[in-house]
Design a protein around this motif. Structure first.
Motif, short mmCIF file in Angstrom:
data_model
loop_
_atom_site.label_atom_id
_atom_site.label_comp_id
_atom_site.label_asym_id
_atom_site.label_seq_id
_atom_site.Cartn_x
_atom_site.Cartn_y
_atom_site.Cartn_z
N PHE A 79 22.60 55.24 -73.71
CA PHE A 79 23.36 54.44 -72.80
C PHE A 79 24.65 54.82 -72.28
N CYS A 130 24.38 47.70 -60.85
CA CYS A 130 23.35 48.81 -60.53
C CYS A 130 22.17 48.84 -61.58
N PRO A 131 20.98 49.36 -60.85
CA PRO A 131 19.93 49.29 -61.78
C PRO A 131 20.17 50.12 -62.89
N GLY A 133 17.65 50.98 -66.55
CA GLY A 133 16.41 50.81 -67.24
C GLY A 133 16.30 50.51 -68.51
N SER A 160 16.27 47.44 -62.13
CA SER A 160 15.45 48.87 -62.26
C SER A 160 13.99 48.28 -62.55
N GLN A 181 12.93 54.87 -59.06
CA GLN A 181 13.48 56.25 -59.09
C GLN A 181 12.44 57.51 -59.26
N ALA A 204 16.27 55.86 -55.96
CA ALA A 204 17.47 56.82 -56.85
C ALA A 204 16.70 58.28 -56.47
N LYS A 288 19.74 56.05 -53.10
CA LYS A 288 20.77 56.14 -54.22
C LYS A 288 21.03 57.51 -54.92
N HIS A 312 24.30 58.91 -60.96
CA HIS A 312 23.57 58.21 -62.20
C HIS A 312 24.62 58.20 -63.18
N GLY A 313 25.81 58.02 -62.71
CA GLY A 313 27.02 57.68 -63.78
C GLY A 313 27.18 58.98 -64.80
N ASP A 343 28.49 54.39 -56.82
CA ASP A 343 28.71 53.76 -58.17
C ASP A 343 29.36 55.05 -58.91
N SER A 344 29.16 55.09 -60.47
CA SER A 344 29.51 56.15 -61.35
C SER A 344 31.00 56.29 -61.67
N GLY A 345 31.17 55.80 -62.90
CA GLY A 345 32.74 55.91 -63.43
C GLY A 345 33.28 54.65 -63.37
N ARG A 347 35.64 51.39 -63.93
CA ARG A 347 35.70 50.70 -65.09
C ARG A 347 36.95 49.99 -64.85
N GLY A 366 27.37 50.32 -63.74
CA GLY A 366 26.39 50.51 -64.49
C GLY A 366 26.59 50.29 -66.21
N ARG A 367 27.25 51.04 -66.59
CA ARG A 367 27.73 50.89 -68.07
C ARG A 367 28.48 49.68 -68.36
C1 FMN Z 1 21.41 54.01 -69.65
C2 FMN Z 1 21.22 54.09 -68.18
C3 FMN Z 1 20.25 53.78 -67.51
C4 FMN Z 1 20.05 53.88 -66.04
N1 FMN Z 1 18.94 53.44 -65.35
C5 FMN Z 1 18.68 53.72 -64.18
C6 FMN Z 1 17.48 53.32 -63.45
O1 FMN Z 1 16.70 52.75 -64.17
N2 FMN Z 1 17.40 53.52 -62.15
C7 FMN Z 1 18.59 54.14 -61.33
O2 FMN Z 1 18.33 54.08 -60.16
N3 FMN Z 1 19.68 54.26 -62.06
C8 FMN Z 1 19.90 53.97 -63.37
N4 FMN Z 1 21.05 54.38 -63.96
C9 FMN Z 1 22.09 54.78 -63.11
C10 FMN Z 1 22.71 53.52 -62.83
O3 FMN Z 1 22.20 52.79 -61.87
C11 FMN Z 1 24.14 53.86 -62.12
O4 FMN Z 1 23.97 54.86 -61.18
C12 FMN Z 1 25.54 54.33 -63.01
O5 FMN Z 1 25.03 53.68 -64.42
C13 FMN Z 1 26.77 54.11 -62.84
O6 FMN Z 1 27.59 54.87 -63.42
P1 FMN Z 1 28.35 54.11 -64.68
O7 FMN Z 1 27.52 53.71 -65.73
O8 FMN Z 1 29.42 54.92 -64.86
O9 FMN Z 1 29.01 52.70 -63.95
C14 FMN Z 1 21.18 54.43 -65.25
C15 FMN Z 1 22.34 54.47 -66.08
C16 FMN Z 1 22.30 54.63 -67.38
C17 FMN Z 1 23.80 54.91 -68.04
#
Ligand code: FMN
Length: 416
Positions: A79, A130-131, A133, A160, A181, A204, A288, A312-313, A343-345, A347, A366-367
């Motif tokens: 994760f 965010c989604p 999985g 997700s 995705q 995505a 996305k 996707h972070g 999204d992404s990062g 906090r 997400g995280r």
């Molecule tokens: C463990 C994990 C699983 C993820 N699963 C999916 C998913 O199933 N579908 C999707 O579109 N994005 C997925 N993402 C991306 C998140 O939707 C999102 O873009 C990302 O977590 C944002 O960054 P952050 O974690 O820094 O907030 C996943 C990200 C992580 C870290």
């Protein structure tokens, strides 16, 4: 004198050593020390204290530490880390340091309105979930706990996959946005999602073409080359039907995900698929993973209803660009025709503020909420949302923005 803390003092001493030109000449960089010391790459070092309840949480990183303490090593790594040497993961965080907020004083603002409307629906704040999985790896209730928290906080949620869709919709009393995705979703799936009332399909596209999957590292860093999940009581509650997993299996996954050198990557998708999917569904179509002006323009031309600036972070993308750095060009590319989410990062509320000031309509985490879910279930997710909102409120009150629409670019300074 402050009490001696052996771990943090040792860390400080090693960091001091890491800055030495002699050690740098020997190839020992500060990053090498971080790796040796096991510092989580995504974190901004907090102290070693692990909170015992949500009431102790001061900021989002408290939840990262709590999740780390609770989860198995493979789950936490899967994760938390990024791909391709974590370059994009770090770039996401670094991007926030490139902008500073001009904080004004004594403005006399005590309340702010954070509500936003997206596709005609009002949400209490511009922060969405965010989604994510395989979420039951974090908490057995998975999406159900997230849905309860999102409902309690009137927060937009993108789920997700459709496995728990009907349950989640029933629990919320309204359909969620649904995330898919990879390859183009099949017509049968689109019909099912429409029948369930999903207002928006979030597709995505940032993993298409091959990502360097991190599952291999999760197994590798767990210290096992051959993880007999079915025999391990920590694993078999969820993985009992999946049999043995080996590091070499995971390495094949990595090679498979990257695609062969002959260009046979699985799931190749192009803009004609976007156009086709657009024509196949009444749901709003949200792409996305858009990070350039050019793709933003093509998305608009293909009838896409919104884009999410996302890498996707750092979980899929080798670009090495933070999404906050990409945001201005995507906003310019859509030229006000559709909403731009990001999204992404993210906090903190200050991070959220910066994206809003650069033109984002809403910001996804997400995280941050995954850590909340892993450590304290629904309570954890709600507290993460609450903390981010309070921090955003502080930034808004100190820049004179009493509503989201009043947050302006002029309140940001770009660091030279
Ligand atoms: C463990 C994990 C699983 C993820 N699963 C999916 C998913 O199933 N579908 C999707 O579109 N994005 C997925 N993402 C991306 C998140 O939707 C999102 O873009 C990302 O977590 C944002 O960054 P952050 O974690 O820094 O907030 C996943 C990200 C992580 C870290």
């Amino acid at each position: 004198m402050a009490p001696f803390n052996s771990v943090s003092d040792r860390r400080a001493f090693l960091k001091f050593l890491a800055a030495s030109p002699l050690l740098a000449a020997a190839g020992l960089t500060p990053r090498w020390f971080d790796q040796v010391l096991g510092a989580p790459v995504a974190a901004q070092a907090q102290d070693a204290y692990v909170i015992k309840s949500v009431r102790e949480a001061l900021n989002i990183f408290d939840f990262e530490a709590a999740a780390k303490a609770k989860l198995s090593v493979p789950h936490f790594i899967e994760f938390d880390l990024g791909v391709f040497n974590d370059e994009t993961l770090r770039a996401n965080r670094d991007a926030f340091t490139k902008y500073q907020i001009k904080m004004r004083r004594l403005l006399g603002i005590t309340t702010v309105d954070q509500s936003v409307q997206i596709f005609g629906v009002k949400w209490d704040a511009p922060i969405f979930l965010c989604p994510v999985g395989r979420i039951t790896a974090l908490n057995p209730e998975g999406n159900l706990a997230v849905a309860r928290a999102a409902k309690a906080k009137n927060t937009l949620e993108i789920m997700s996959g459709a496995q728990q869709l009907e349950q989640v919709n029933a629990l919320r009393g309204e359909p969620v946005w649904i995330g898919v995705q990879g390859g183009a979703p099949a017509e049968t799936l689109l019909k099912r999602l429409e029948a369930a009332g999903c207002p928006a399909l979030v597709w995505a596209i940032d993993g298409v073409g091959g990502g360097n999957q991190i599952g291999a590292r999760a197994v590798q860093r767990a210290g096992v080359a051959n993880l007999e999940r079915k025999d391990d009581p920590r694993c078999n509650a969820c993985h009992q039907n999946e049999g043995r997993i080996t590091l070499s299996d995971r390495m094949s996954d990595v090679i498979g995900a990257l695609g062969s050198l002959k260009g046979e990557a699985a799931n190749q998708v192009s803009w004609s698929d976007v156009k086709r999917v657009r024509g196949m569904t009444r749901m709003k179509l949200v792409l996305k993973g858009i990070v350039t002006r050019e793709d933003a323009q093509i998305a608009v031309q293909n009838g896409v209803d919104a884009v999410i600036v996302s890498n996707h972070g750092g979980h899929e993308d080798a670009g090495g660009r933070g999404t906050l750095e990409c945001l201005p060009e995507v906003v310019a590319g859509v030229a006000g025709r559709i909403p731009v989410l990001i999204d992404s990062g993210f906090r903190s509320g200050a991070d959220v503020y910066k994206a809003l000031a650069l033109g984002a309509a809403a910001v996804g985490v997400g995280r941050a909420y995954a850590w909340g879910l892993a450590s304290f279930g629904q309570d954890g997710v709600e507290t993460v949302i609450e903390l981010l909102r309070r921090e955003l409120q502080v930034a808004m009150a100190q820049t004179g923005a009493t509503s989201i629409a009043k947050i302006t670019r002029a309140t940001l300074i770009a660091r030279n």
